[in-house]
Design a protein around this motif. Sequence first.
Motif, short mmCIF file in Angstrom:
data_model
loop_
_atom_site.label_atom_id
_atom_site.label_comp_id
_atom_site.label_asym_id
_atom_site.label_seq_id
_atom_site.Cartn_x
_atom_site.Cartn_y
_atom_site.Cartn_z
N ALA A 65 55.24 37.16 56.75
CA ALA A 65 55.93 37.31 58.04
C ALA A 65 55.07 36.83 59.20
O ALA A 65 55.56 36.14 60.10
N VAL A 66 53.80 37.16 59.18
CA VAL A 66 52.88 36.73 60.25
C VAL A 66 52.77 35.21 60.28
O VAL A 66 52.81 34.59 61.35
N GLY A 71 54.82 29.95 62.95
CA GLY A 71 55.44 28.64 62.83
C GLY A 71 55.36 27.99 61.47
O GLY A 71 55.94 26.93 61.26
N ALA A 72 54.64 28.59 60.52
CA ALA A 72 54.53 27.99 59.19
C ALA A 72 55.84 28.14 58.43
O ALA A 72 56.57 29.11 58.60
N THR A 73 56.13 27.17 57.58
CA THR A 73 57.19 27.30 56.58
C THR A 73 56.57 28.08 55.43
O THR A 73 55.46 27.76 54.99
N ALA A 88 61.90 36.47 52.17
CA ALA A 88 62.31 35.19 52.77
C ALA A 88 63.52 35.39 53.69
O ALA A 88 63.58 34.80 54.78
N ALA A 89 64.47 36.22 53.28
CA ALA A 89 65.65 36.47 54.13
C ALA A 89 65.26 37.17 55.42
O ALA A 89 65.78 36.84 56.49
N GLU A 93 65.93 35.82 59.14
CA GLU A 93 66.63 36.60 60.16
C GLU A 93 65.86 36.63 61.48
O GLU A 93 66.46 36.80 62.54
N ARG A 94 64.55 36.45 61.41
CA ARG A 94 63.72 36.43 62.61
C ARG A 94 63.47 35.01 63.12
O ARG A 94 62.63 34.79 63.97
N GLY A 95 64.19 34.04 62.56
CA GLY A 95 64.09 32.67 63.04
C GLY A 95 63.09 31.80 62.31
O GLY A 95 62.90 30.64 62.65
#
Length: 190
Positions: A65-66, A71-73, A88-89, A93-95
Amino acid sequence: MLTGEIVGGPEAERLGIVEWCVGGAGRHAPAGVLGRKERKMKIDLAGHTAVVTGAGSGIGAAIAAVLAEAGATVAAADINLPAAEVTAAAIGERGGKARGFRVDVRSRESIERLRSAIDGDFGLADIVVNGAGWNLGQPFLDNEPGFIDNVAALNFLGPVIICQTFLAPLVQAGRPVPGLNILRVAGAGG
């Protein structure tokens, strides 16, 4: 190596982590992936692909998450595919951009399949977090040989093979390779 529940102070500052607090081992990704505190990184990881093993819960989910928020994939990898997909979902959900993958870090073939799938979906992974790990808190002398082999394959050989598997294509492509590998300490028992 970063260990403990809270990473802070000079080491966190050097890594660009302003605040990182893990809600506790075994927790799953949704509804406050990290738990108690907001987290932010001072670096921009856009254009980077991170593979995080053990991303189905706990520290692995938190790190995934961090990295996504920076910005990382993220390739959220775990032996428990549904849990990796939940992580992953939650990132999506957080963009953020993420996908769940199944990997058994005790198996070189599974790790190689993971790298091929990530390469196909996202391109070369240039951030690797070895978050998968496990142990059973029991007296050292009570450990059976099969148990010791399993823990060593998961906590030691798995991260070594993952680093080797993901580093080789970066070197072959002439890509710069950062000198940071995050390992999870599964536990100190017995």
